[in-house]
Design a protein around this motif. Structure first.
Motif, short mmCIF file in Angstrom:
data_model
loop_
_atom_site.label_atom_id
_atom_site.label_comp_id
_atom_site.label_asym_id
_atom_site.label_seq_id
_atom_site.Cartn_x
_atom_site.Cartn_y
_atom_site.Cartn_z
N GLY A 65 -37.21 2.58 14.86
CA GLY A 65 -36.62 3.63 14.06
C GLY A 65 -35.35 4.20 14.63
N LEU A 66 -34.89 3.67 15.76
CA LEU A 66 -33.65 4.14 16.38
C LEU A 66 -32.48 3.25 15.99
CD1 LEU A 66 -34.90 4.81 20.03
CD2 LEU A 66 -34.47 6.53 18.25
N ALA A 67 -31.35 3.88 15.70
CA ALA A 67 -30.08 3.16 15.59
C ALA A 67 -29.41 3.25 16.96
CB ALA A 67 -29.20 3.77 14.52
N VAL A 68 -28.80 2.17 17.42
CA VAL A 68 -28.13 2.14 18.72
C VAL A 68 -26.66 1.83 18.48
CG1 VAL A 68 -28.17 1.22 21.06
CG2 VAL A 68 -30.27 1.21 19.68
N LEU A 69 -25.79 2.75 18.90
CA LEU A 69 -24.36 2.62 18.62
C LEU A 69 -23.54 2.73 19.90
CD1 LEU A 69 -25.72 4.75 16.29
CD2 LEU A 69 -23.60 4.07 15.16
N ARG A 70 -22.37 2.08 19.90
CA ARG A 70 -21.40 2.23 20.99
C ARG A 70 -20.61 3.51 20.78
NH1 ARG A 70 -18.87 -3.00 23.40
NH2 ARG A 70 -17.22 -1.47 23.76
N LEU A 71 -20.61 4.35 21.80
CA LEU A 71 -19.93 5.64 21.66
C LEU A 71 -18.42 5.49 21.54
CD1 LEU A 71 -21.87 8.08 24.00
CD2 LEU A 71 -21.47 8.33 21.56
N ASP A 72 -17.83 4.52 22.24
CA ASP A 72 -16.37 4.40 22.16
C ASP A 72 -15.94 4.10 20.73
OD1 ASP A 72 -17.51 1.86 22.19
OD2 ASP A 72 -15.93 0.97 23.46
N LEU A 77 -13.74 6.57 15.39
CA LEU A 77 -13.67 6.76 13.94
C LEU A 77 -12.90 8.02 13.57
CD1 LEU A 77 -17.30 5.78 12.81
CD2 LEU A 77 -15.21 4.42 12.63
N THR A 78 -12.79 8.96 14.51
CA THR A 78 -12.02 10.17 14.20
C THR A 78 -10.56 9.84 13.91
OG1 THR A 78 -11.61 10.54 16.55
CG2 THR A 78 -13.53 11.63 15.59
N ALA A 93 -18.87 2.71 7.90
CA ALA A 93 -18.18 2.40 9.16
C ALA A 93 -19.12 2.45 10.35
CB ALA A 93 -17.01 3.38 9.36
N PHE A 94 -20.21 3.21 10.25
CA PHE A 94 -21.16 3.27 11.36
C PHE A 94 -21.72 1.89 11.70
CE2 PHE A 94 -22.34 7.86 9.98
CZ PHE A 94 -21.24 8.36 10.65
N ASP A 95 -21.83 1.02 10.69
CA ASP A 95 -22.37 -0.32 10.94
C ASP A 95 -21.50 -1.11 11.92
OD1 ASP A 95 -24.47 0.19 9.24
OD2 ASP A 95 -23.61 -0.86 7.53
N TYR A 96 -20.21 -0.80 11.96
CA TYR A 96 -19.31 -1.51 12.87
C TYR A 96 -19.37 -0.95 14.29
CZ TYR A 96 -17.45 -3.51 8.61
OH TYR A 96 -17.32 -4.19 7.41
N CYS A 97 -20.18 0.09 14.47
CA CYS A 97 -20.35 0.69 15.79
C CYS A 97 -21.68 0.31 16.42
CB CYS A 97 -20.26 2.22 15.70
SG CYS A 97 -18.76 2.84 14.93
N ILE A 108 -26.78 9.69 7.74
CA ILE A 108 -25.60 10.49 7.45
C ILE A 108 -25.29 11.45 8.60
CG2 ILE A 108 -26.93 12.28 6.26
CD1 ILE A 108 -23.40 11.00 5.32
N ASP A 109 -26.30 11.80 9.41
CA ASP A 109 -26.11 12.76 10.50
C ASP A 109 -25.64 12.11 11.80
OD1 ASP A 109 -26.82 15.16 9.16
OD2 ASP A 109 -28.93 14.61 9.28
N THR A 110 -25.36 10.82 11.78
CA THR A 110 -24.96 10.12 13.01
C THR A 110 -23.75 10.76 13.66
OG1 THR A 110 -25.91 8.04 12.23
CG2 THR A 110 -24.22 7.89 13.94
N ALA A 111 -22.77 11.18 12.85
CA ALA A 111 -21.54 11.78 13.41
C ALA A 111 -21.86 13.07 14.16
CB ALA A 111 -20.54 12.05 12.29
N MET A 112 -22.80 13.87 13.63
CA MET A 112 -23.17 15.12 14.30
C MET A 112 -23.59 14.84 15.74
SD MET A 112 -26.40 17.63 13.46
CE MET A 112 -26.02 17.76 11.73
#
Length: 679
Positions: A65-72, A77-78, A93-97, A108-112
């Protein structure tokens, strides 16, 4: 990835937070952790974020249930953010991270979580926090409650811009441990998982104490004369009587499963003077109204009102509710808005009785009710210290008909054939009835497992998945009172009944001269009279629901085939077979189909055969009892033994959706007995 210490700490924290309903609602909120991992491509360090993905529940969150993303990449994305008018584009765009394979889709709350400069972040929906967030002077109250350690963030729809807002708030307020999000919930952060959890709980518990200490004692006003809760037995009788009619109005657009709640929080709210005003304002937190709709339907009559008058008023209110909902949609819909999804209420409130909630399955209906109780708690807290002031209607519409929400709905799996249908199966504690119950649940139905042996029924219901799938009732089908009680239990558990299987029975195998009048009466009381009583009660519920329905009789090849030493049993089965024809002719105008299944030789797994019938039939045919199934098979055209699941298959074939224009039919499940062919 969950083997990483930070990710493991995240899961443990999520489970603790999600286990307490005071902290967040079911499937509400999300949590995250940041840490360094070795990049398998470069061999160097890479900064990652683990965050609860779209859907799921904190209390039961798993690695999947976790999404794992690269912070850089996420923070980069900003630089390409096109502004609030196009912020929905950022979700794709989150999919590319993402880092690696698998895991959940980013929410939707990933950016937060990613943009806030903290190793651990919690976003939660506690009732106490939302009460402050939905108070008319929430910003002032937040400052009074927390000083400068928790900062107010004005309402903004969840998304990339909200993540930027919270990140800026944290940077500008280094002393802060979190924030209250107007109209929404809370967010907390920390350098460690323990600190983050401690900060989340500090915000929640401090808000609870503030509301308790500062709040006035009766925020919902005085009790309205005549609106106090009925005594428990009386209100449940009333709820069961109203339930099918309530389900009818909640299912005009599409069939729904129901849930009934008469908890103190609901009953007290509905007894108080302010409940009409507050209910009309609707819920506020997006998690609430996505499941409860913007507002409930409220019966505006005292509980002592005669039933027919209450039903008539519910229908009038339903017409008005649908017109109002259609107007709400028309006021706010844009040319590219999704089509209106339906105008029926998800929550129906009946003063003195309780709350009916509805959904596509029992869990969804139950959770909708839980969310409305959350909303009641929010209203109570806000009214105790201020005035309840939910977000604007236009904002609610933007959330309800959000393109991203529509996309989520479109990704839902296709419903199973019997989804939204509620079945009651008699004699379901063993044998054929148990197999039928198993098949119906597997195909998406909710099942009431009815049996004279209550322990067997309870065991079967538990095996089927518990109360969101099945409930058990102890019922003697010769008793009108117990049958009525079984249907009341079905209405209170699931909203009504759509599919009834008359399966309960016994078998008395004796020659004519050895068959007593007592034998005859017992056989007929259980199967002929019992089936009649069950079908009569089923017809009452089904006609009130206006959803059609199915009644299936498990008769027998003996209904048409004359065998020796079987007068009481076979005559009763013939009675059942003709009931099928009679009721099919009578109930067709209500959309209720009545069909039968004629099994033969179901030995293995059969409670009847195990209870002595097998030994007697084996003696009649001169074969060992353990060989009786083989004997029956060899006398058939197909030379195959009939098992309980084969009968269950026939029940599903009759009720699963393909035979929509079939009624009055008897389906043989006997492997081919030519003498029992229907003519």
């Amino acid at each position: 990835m969950a083997s990483h210490p930070e990710a493991a700490a995240l899961l443990a924290r999520s489970h603790r937070l999600g286990a307490d309903a005071r902290n967040t609602n079911y499937a509400g909120g999300n949590t995250s952790a940041k840490g360094t991992e070795t990049d398998p491509v470069t061999g160097g360090d890479v900064e990652l974020m683990w965050v609860k993905g779209s859907g799921g529940d904190l209390g039961t969150l798993t690695e999947a249930g976790l999404a794992v993303l690269r912070l850089d990449r996420l923070r980069a994305l900003t630089d390409v953010y096109p502004g609030v008018e196009r912020e929905d584009e950022m979700v794709a765009a989150f999919d590319y991270c993402l880092h690696g394979k698998g895991g959940a889709a980013p929410s939707i709350d990933t950016a937060m979580h990613g943009l806030v400069d903290a190793a651990h972040v919690d976003h939660l929906h506690p009732d106490s926090g939302i009460a402050l967030a939905c108070a008319a002077d929430g910003e002032k109250l937040t400052a009074e409650c927390f000083g400068d350690t928790v900062v107010w963030v004005p309402w903004r729809r969840p998304g990339f811009q909200l993540g930027l807002d919270i990140a800026a708030v944290k940077e500008a307020n280094p002393q802060a441990v979190g924030c209250v999000l107007g109209g929404h919930g809370i967010t907390a952060w920390g350098n460690t998982s323990e600190e983050c959890e401690r900060n989340s709980l500090h915000i929640i518990r401090t808000a609870e104490r503030f509301l308790a200490e500062r709040g006035r004692p009766e925020p919902f006003g005085p009790v309205i004369e005549g609106y106090a809760a009925l005594p428990e037995e009386e209100r449940r009788e009333r709820a069961a009587a109203l339930g099918p009619y309530v389900r009818a109005i909640a299912s005009q657009d599409r069939p729904q499963v129901g849930h009934f709640d008469d908890s103190d929080a609901v009953l007290d709210f509905l007894a108080r003077a302010e409940h009409p005003r507050l209910a009309a304002l609707g819920t506020s937190c997006p998690d609430h109204f996505l499941r409860t709709k913007v507002r409930p339907l409220v019966l505006d009559l005292p509980p002592a009102t005669p039933l027919d008058e209450a039903v008539a008023r519910l229908k009038e209110l339903h017409t008005a509710y649908r017109e109002e909902y259609a107007a709400y949609y028309a006021r706010h819909a844009e040319p590219d808005s999704p089509a209106m999804r339906g105008a029926d209420p998800a929550i129906v409130l009946v003063p003195g009785v309780g709350m009916f909630s509805f959904g596509k399955d029992k869990q969804t209906a139950r959770v909708a009710g839980e969310f409305y109780i959350n909303a009641i708690n929010v209203m109570r807290g806000a009214e105790a210290v201020s005035t309840y002031a939910p977000i604007e209607e236009s904002e609610k519409f933007r959330i309800e008909y959000w393109a991203l929400e529509e996309a989520k709905l479109q990704r839902m799996p296709k419903p199973k054939p019997l989804a939204t249908r509620v079945a009651l199966v008699t004699g379901a504690g063993s044998g054929i009835g148990k197999a039928i119950a198993q098949r119906l649940v597997a195909e998406g139905a909710c099942v009431v497992v009815a049996d004279l042996n209550g322990e067997n029924a309870a065991q079967v219901a538990e095996e089927l998945g518990g109360s969101d799938k099945a409930v058990a009732v102890t019922v003697d089908v010769t008793s009108e009172e117990q049958i009525a009680g079984a249907f009341r239990a079905a209405v209170l558990a699931f909203g009504g009944v759509d599919l009834v299987v008359n399966n309960a029975g016994i078998s008395i195998s004796k020659p004519l001269l050895e068959t007593s009048a007592k034998d005859w009466d017992l056989q007929h009381d259980i199967m002929a009279r019992g089936s009649f009583l069950v079908s009569r009660e089923a017809a009452r519920v089904m006609t009130a629901q206006e959803l059609g329905g199915d009644i299936v009789y498990i008769a027998s090849k003996n209904a048409v085939f004359a065998g020796p030493n079987n007068i009481a049993y076979s005559a009763t089965k013939a009675d059942q077979a003709h009931q099928v024809r009679l009721l099919a002719a009578e109930l067709g105008e209500h959309g209720i189909r009545v069909n039968g299944v004629n099994p033969d030789g179901v030995v293995r797994g059969s409670g009847i055969f195990a209870g002595g019938w097998g030994a007697k039939r084996a003696a009649v045919y001169g074969v060992p009892e353990e060989k009786l199934g083989e004997f029956y098979a060899q006398r058939t055209l197909l030379k195959r033994e009939v098992l309980p699941e084969h009968v269950a298959n026939a029940v599903f074939a009759l009720t699963g959706g393909d035979l929509t224009h079939t009624t009055g039919l008897h389906v043989p499940v006997d492997a081919g007995v030519a003498a029992a062919f229907l003519r």
